[in-house]
Design a protein around this motif. Structure first.
Motif, PDB file in Angstrom:
ATOM      1  N   ARG A 275     -79.333 -36.449  24.666  1.00 44.88           N
ATOM      2  CA  ARG A 275     -78.314 -36.579  25.635  1.00 44.88           C
ATOM      3  C   ARG A 275     -78.750 -35.669  26.913  1.00 44.88           C
ATOM      4  NH1 ARG A 275     -71.717 -36.385  25.182  1.00 44.88           N
ATOM      5  NH2 ARG A 275     -72.658 -35.279  23.323  1.00 44.88           N
ATOM      6  N   LEU A 276     -78.707 -36.319  28.095  1.00 40.73           N
ATOM      7  CA  LEU A 276     -78.995 -35.342  29.178  1.00 40.73           C
ATOM      8  C   LEU A 276     -78.006 -35.725  30.448  1.00 40.73           C
ATOM      9  CD1 LEU A 276     -82.956 -36.309  29.452  1.00 40.73           C
ATOM     10  CD2 LEU A 276     -81.730 -34.403  28.198  1.00 40.73           C
ATOM     11  N   LEU A 277     -77.191 -34.894  30.470  1.00 41.90           N
ATOM     12  CA  LEU A 277     -76.129 -34.804  31.694  1.00 41.90           C
ATOM     13  C   LEU A 277     -76.397 -33.581  32.875  1.00 41.90           C
ATOM     14  CD1 LEU A 277     -73.086 -35.299  29.299  1.00 41.90           C
ATOM     15  CD2 LEU A 277     -74.370 -37.119  30.502  1.00 41.90           C
ATOM     16  N   PRO A 278     -77.127 -33.868  33.503  1.00 41.49           N
ATOM     17  CA  PRO A 278     -77.492 -32.429  34.573  1.00 41.49           C
ATOM     18  C   PRO A 278     -76.644 -32.714  35.662  1.00 41.49           C
ATOM     19  CG  PRO A 278     -79.385 -34.078  34.888  1.00 41.49           C
ATOM     20  CD  PRO A 278     -78.341 -34.792  33.520  1.00 41.49           C
ATOM     21  N   SER A 279     -76.650 -32.064  36.573  1.00 42.72           N
ATOM     22  CA  SER A 279     -75.827 -31.766  37.788  1.00 42.72           C
ATOM     23  C   SER A 279     -76.763 -32.791  38.593  1.00 42.72           C
ATOM     24  CB  SER A 279     -75.641 -30.582  38.516  1.00 42.72           C
ATOM     25  OG  SER A 279     -75.376 -30.867  39.804  1.00 42.72           O
ATOM     26  N   VAL A 280     -75.710 -33.590  39.555  1.00 41.62           N
ATOM     27  CA  VAL A 280     -76.698 -34.630  40.371  1.00 41.62           C
ATOM     28  C   VAL A 280     -77.379 -33.762  41.377  1.00 41.62           C
ATOM     29  CG1 VAL A 280     -74.883 -36.274  39.817  1.00 41.62           C
ATOM     30  CG2 VAL A 280     -74.530 -34.748  41.994  1.00 41.62           C
ATOM     31  N   LEU A 281     -77.297 -32.308  41.599  1.00 39.83           N
ATOM     32  CA  LEU A 281     -77.788 -31.567  42.516  1.00 39.83           C
ATOM     33  C   LEU A 281     -79.040 -30.867  41.802  1.00 39.83           C
ATOM     34  CD1 LEU A 281     -75.220 -29.512  44.250  1.00 39.83           C
ATOM     35  CD2 LEU A 281     -76.065 -31.567  45.010  1.00 39.83           C
ATOM     36  N   ILE A 282     -79.589 -31.282  40.727  1.00 37.85           N
ATOM     37  CA  ILE A 282     -80.737 -30.674  39.862  1.00 37.85           C
ATOM     38  C   ILE A 282     -81.821 -31.229  40.925  1.00 37.85           C
ATOM     39  CG2 ILE A 282     -80.940 -32.694  38.407  1.00 37.85           C
ATOM     40  CD1 ILE A 282     -81.896 -30.520  36.235  1.00 37.85           C
ATOM     41  N   SER A 283     -82.923 -30.367  41.043  1.00 34.63           N
ATOM     42  CA  SER A 283     -84.173 -30.883  41.787  1.00 34.63           C
ATOM     43  C   SER A 283     -84.936 -31.265  41.027  1.00 34.63           C
ATOM     44  CB  SER A 283     -84.870 -29.418  42.513  1.00 34.63           C
ATOM     45  OG  SER A 283     -85.238 -28.688  41.412  1.00 34.63           O
ATOM     46  N   GLU A 284     -85.983 -32.297  41.723  1.00 31.05           N
ATOM     47  CA  GLU A 284     -87.164 -32.904  40.922  1.00 31.05           C
ATOM     48  C   GLU A 284     -87.956 -32.059  39.965  1.00 31.05           C
ATOM     49  OE1 GLU A 284     -85.958 -33.791  43.705  1.00 31.05           O
ATOM     50  OE2 GLU A 284     -85.907 -35.975  43.818  1.00 31.05           O
ATOM     51  N   ALA A 285     -88.028 -30.603  40.795  1.00 28.79           N
ATOM     52  CA  ALA A 285     -88.817 -29.807  40.250  1.00 28.79           C
ATOM     53  C   ALA A 285     -88.351 -29.200  38.734  1.00 28.79           C
ATOM     54  CB  ALA A 285     -89.082 -28.337  41.229  1.00 28.79           C
ATOM     55  N   LEU A 286     -86.938 -28.982  38.835  1.00 32.42           N
ATOM     56  CA  LEU A 286     -86.338 -28.466  37.503  1.00 32.42           C
ATOM     57  C   LEU A 286     -86.473 -29.689  36.593  1.00 32.42           C
ATOM     58  CD1 LEU A 286     -82.993 -26.662  38.569  1.00 32.42           C
ATOM     59  CD2 LEU A 286     -85.042 -25.793  37.383  1.00 32.42           C
ATOM     60  N   ILE A 287     -86.125 -30.953  36.844  1.00 32.20           N
ATOM     61  CA  ILE A 287     -86.395 -31.908  36.140  1.00 32.20           C
ATOM     62  C   ILE A 287     -87.736 -32.138  35.415  1.00 32.20           C
ATOM     63  CG2 ILE A 287     -86.607 -34.568  36.013  1.00 32.20           C
ATOM     64  CD1 ILE A 287     -84.372 -34.595  38.028  1.00 32.20           C
ATOM     65  N   ASP A 288     -88.619 -31.988  36.176  1.00 37.07           N
ATOM     66  CA  ASP A 288     -90.117 -31.715  35.773  1.00 37.07           C
ATOM     67  C   ASP A 288     -90.433 -30.612  34.721  1.00 37.07           C
ATOM     68  OD1 ASP A 288     -92.832 -32.785  35.888  1.00 37.07           O
ATOM     69  OD2 ASP A 288     -93.290 -30.671  36.696  1.00 37.07           O
ATOM     70  N   ASP A 289     -89.780 -29.386  35.009  1.00 34.57           N
ATOM     71  CA  ASP A 289     -89.946 -28.312  34.117  1.00 34.57           C
ATOM     72  C   ASP A 289     -89.228 -28.552  32.831  1.00 34.57           C
ATOM     73  OD1 ASP A 289     -90.495 -25.747  33.260  1.00 34.57           O
ATOM     74  OD2 ASP A 289     -88.968 -24.774  34.135  1.00 34.57           O
ATOM     75  N   ALA A 290     -87.909 -29.213  32.948  1.00 41.33           N
ATOM     76  CA  ALA A 290     -87.165 -29.292  31.882  1.00 41.33           C
ATOM     77  C   ALA A 290     -87.820 -30.480  30.958  1.00 41.33           C
ATOM     78  CB  ALA A 290     -85.839 -29.708  31.936  1.00 41.33           C
ATOM     79  N   ALA A 291     -88.529 -31.510  31.530  1.00 41.41           N
ATOM     80  CA  ALA A 291     -89.076 -32.387  30.788  1.00 41.41           C
ATOM     81  C   ALA A 291     -90.305 -32.018  30.088  1.00 41.41           C
ATOM     82  CB  ALA A 291     -89.583 -33.622  31.789  1.00 41.41           C
ATOM     83  N   SER A 292     -90.794 -31.008  30.720  1.00 44.71           N
ATOM     84  CA  SER A 292     -92.176 -30.537  29.883  1.00 44.71           C
ATOM     85  C   SER A 292     -91.662 -29.737  28.688  1.00 44.71           C
ATOM     86  CB  SER A 292     -92.859 -29.375  31.081  1.00 44.71           C
ATOM     87  OG  SER A 292     -93.277 -30.104  32.181  1.00 44.71           O
ATOM     88  N   VAL A 293     -90.557 -28.979  28.856  1.00 45.49           N
ATOM     89  CA  VAL A 293     -90.127 -28.336  27.643  1.00 45.49           C
ATOM     90  C   VAL A 293     -89.762 -29.313  26.469  1.00 45.49           C
ATOM     91  CG1 VAL A 293     -88.351 -26.774  26.702  1.00 45.49           C
ATOM     92  CG2 VAL A 293     -89.389 -26.099  28.946  1.00 45.49           C
ATOM     93  N   LEU A 294     -89.042 -30.142  26.738  1.00 45.61           N
ATOM     94  CA  LEU A 294     -88.554 -31.298  26.030  1.00 45.61           C
ATOM     95  C   LEU A 294     -89.961 -32.165  25.396  1.00 45.61           C
ATOM     96  CD1 LEU A 294     -85.562 -32.828  27.884  1.00 45.61           C
ATOM     97  CD2 LEU A 294     -85.525 -31.341  25.835  1.00 45.61           C
ATOM     98  N   GLU A 295     -90.868 -32.199  26.009  1.00 44.74           N
ATOM     99  CA  GLU A 295     -92.284 -33.006  25.491  1.00 44.74           C
ATOM    100  C   GLU A 295     -92.629 -31.993  24.522  1.00 44.74           C
ATOM    101  OE1 GLU A 295     -93.902 -35.647  29.082  1.00 44.74           O
ATOM    102  OE2 GLU A 295     -93.962 -33.549  29.302  1.00 44.74           O
ATOM    103  N   GLN A 296     -92.874 -30.712  24.760  1.00 45.38           N
ATOM    104  CA  GLN A 296     -93.471 -29.817  23.856  1.00 45.38           C
ATOM    105  C   GLN A 296     -92.573 -29.854  22.522  1.00 45.38           C
ATOM    106  OE1 GLN A 296     -93.799 -26.068  25.673  1.00 45.38           O
ATOM    107  NE2 GLN A 296     -95.020 -26.873  27.108  1.00 45.38           N
ATOM    108  N   ALA A 297     -91.334 -29.892  22.785  1.00 41.95           N
ATOM    109  CA  ALA A 297     -90.356 -29.980  21.569  1.00 41.95           C
ATOM    110  C   ALA A 297     -90.701 -31.368  20.651  1.00 41.95           C
ATOM    111  CB  ALA A 297     -88.989 -29.926  21.954  1.00 41.95           C
ATOM    112  N   ILE A 298     -90.701 -32.449  21.383  1.00 44.83           N
ATOM    113  CA  ILE A 298     -90.934 -33.764  20.905  1.00 44.83           C
ATOM    114  C   ILE A 298     -92.133 -33.934  20.167  1.00 44.83           C
ATOM    115  CG2 ILE A 298     -91.317 -36.283  21.328  1.00 44.83           C
ATOM    116  CD1 ILE A 298     -89.195 -35.781  23.505  1.00 44.83           C
ATOM    117  N   GLU A 299     -93.178 -33.225  20.911  1.00 42.91           N
ATOM    118  CA  GLU A 299     -94.469 -33.202  20.065  1.00 42.91           C
ATOM    119  C   GLU A 299     -94.476 -32.463  18.745  1.00 42.91           C
ATOM    120  OE1 GLU A 299     -97.053 -31.686  23.296  1.00 42.91           O
ATOM    121  OE2 GLU A 299     -96.769 -33.814  24.309  1.00 42.91           O
ATOM    122  N   SER A 300     -93.611 -31.612  18.635  1.00 47.59           N
ATOM    123  CA  SER A 300     -93.813 -30.641  17.420  1.00 47.59           C
ATOM    124  C   SER A 300     -92.612 -31.082  16.397  1.00 47.59           C
ATOM    125  CB  SER A 300     -93.598 -29.467  17.838  1.00 47.59           C
ATOM    126  OG  SER A 300     -92.264 -28.992  18.349  1.00 47.59           O
ATOM    127  N   ALA A 301     -91.971 -32.203  16.676  1.00 43.04           N
ATOM    128  CA  ALA A 301     -90.869 -32.619  15.983  1.00 43.04           C
ATOM    129  C   ALA A 301     -91.342 -33.282  14.639  1.00 43.04           C
ATOM    130  CB  ALA A 301     -89.903 -33.306  16.843  1.00 43.04           C
TER     131      ALA A 301
END
Length: 463
Positions: free
Chosen positions: A423-449
């Protein structure tokens, strides 16, 4: 605001970037955790034992100086970002003037102004009244009381996979037994759970799913006994379940035909989070009552029941209310939040976040065999994890993804009746850069799950 990332047009007291200076949890957090186990009930469990010191925008800073990307917002509360200066100033000014009198003893203007604003922003072109309370669960429980008083009926209908709170009554309205309900009974009777529209799992159109829901009410409850139908238009804890188009239109029509009060529980999805003031607007349906909490006051405790004046006024004076409900300080914060939403077009910002999330994670279904579905509105998204080649829930994978993300400075939440939805409930003020960085971390976690192929067969979904 412009369509560009908010960080490019707004100044934050904390740089909007992930930054780790220690392992997580850090030494000071570990020391605090040792103190915590000596004094805090273990029933107040936490997702991550990382102790926070301050924050701004979409970033939290822990006691060790680590900066984490917050994709949880305290479960949807800090929609306008952490420690917004306008909210902080409104609170500070109010604290210096008046902290409490109790509205039902000697009233004050803030309470009235919040009620006036709720009448403007909730769906429906009719006269509306409100009562202010402390929490989402308290709002739900008061809505049930009001509906029963208005209709003279006793039964309450809720949807499968729903979460409505942790009081005794609202636990009875909540779907899954663990961890909220186990060992906590007995619970009140005359509460009935009925099937929801769950497009990923049932494959039904909105109209078909609605008829299934209605048939269950007709055969298991009887509409003449139903006081209220409670529904989260977008379920949060249930797994970001968004019923198919047409579902709520038919349900509301059925409620109107049978004198049933339709209550939109907007505690998690309301106040601009989904790209509208309230998520029921995405379904083109108008509720009789709306419950609001979480995002309304930027982190201070406040909730409300708002609805048709004739329903709200069916309760005798003194029948609803509470000592701290609509507190002067919390209402001051709410007025600042509501002003921010309009002044800075935070509904538009939520739509921007939706576009960014769809672009960045929308392809995960095709990219990862354990991702069964990605769905959401605005800044409210769910990623349903499955065992490869099936729709069987994969809670082991979710546990791995969340713990891995947290260890790398990204706070994300679990959800779903089988603990298998990220579940992802970020602030509506989150930047695209932070979304991209967070998604990269989540992708690494998914790949190793883990794939979860050896997991036990989960219970068969009821919808």
């Amino acid at each position: 605001m412009s369509a560009t990332a908010p960080s490019s047009v707004r100044q934050f007291s904390v740089p909007q970037e992930r930054r780790l200076v220690t392992e997580l949890p850090g030494p000071r957090s570990r020391a605090l955790q040792e103190r915590r186990v000596q004094s805090v009930s273990r029933g107040a469990g936490t997702l991550a034992n990382i102790y926070m010191d301050h924050g701004a925008g979409a970033i939290l800073v822990d006691v060790d100086g680590n900066q984490l990307i917050d994709l949880g917002c305290g479960i949807g509360v800090t929609t306008v970002g952490h420690a917004d200066p306008a909210v902080a100033e409104a609170v500070s000014e109010q604290v210096r003037k008046l902290t409490h009198t109790l509205f039902t003893v000697t009233p004050y203007e803030n309470y009235v102004k919040v009620a006036e604003k709720l009448a403007q922003i909730t769906p429906g072109d009719f006269e509306k009244h409100s009562v202010l309370v402390n929490s989402g669960a308290e709002a739900v429980e008061n809505a049930a009381k009001i509906a029963r008083r208005f209709t003279g009926r006793r039964a309450i209908v809720v949807l499968d996979h729903a979460f409505h709170g942790r009081t005794n009554m609202t636990m009875a309205m909540t779907y899954r037994p663990w961890p909220e309900r186990e060992g906590m009974g007995p619970f009140p009777g005359e509460i009935y759970s009925v099937p929801i529209s769950y497009p990923f799992r049932d494959g039904l159109s909105g109209e078909e799913a609605a008829e299934r829901t209605i048939d269950y009410i007709e055969t298991h409850v009887g509409p003449r006994d139903v006081a209220a139908f409670f529904a989260e238009p977008i379920q949060g804890d249930g797994g970001i379940i968004i019923p198919a188009p047409g579902y709520f239109q038919r349900i509301v029509e059925y409620c109107r035909e049978n004198g049933i009060v339709f209550v939109a529980d907007e505690i998690q999805a309301g106040i601009a989070r989904t790209g509208a003031w309230y998520s029921i607007e995405h379904h083109d349906a108008v509720p009789d009552l709306v419950t609001t909490a979480k995002g309304i006051a930027g982190g201070l405790p406040l909730a409300a029941v708002t609805g048709r004046a004739e329903i709200m006024d069916a309760v005798q004076p003194g029948g609803v209310g509470g000592t701290f409900g609509g507190n002067p300080v919390s209402t001051a914060a709410a007025l600042a939040v509501l002003d921010l939403v309009e002044r800075e077009d935070l509904i538009g910002e939520a739509k921007r976040v939706e576009r960014a999330l769809v672009e960045r994670i929308g392809g995960w279904v095709d990219k990862y065999d354990i991702v069964g579905d990605v769905r959401g509105k605005g800044a409210m998204f769910g990623v349903e994890l499955v065992q490869p080649g099936t729709k069987k829930p994969n809670p082991k994978a979710l546990k791995h993804v969340i713990s891995t993300a947290v260890a790398n400075g990204v706070i994300a939440l679990d959800a779903g009746s089988w603990d298998s939805v990220l579940r992802l409930l970020p602030s509506v003020l989150i930047s695209e850069a932070l979304i991209d960085d967070a998604a990269s971390v989540l992708e690494q976690a998914i790949e190793s799950a883990p794939s979860g192929d050896d997991a036990e067969e989960p219970p068969t979904p009821q919808s």
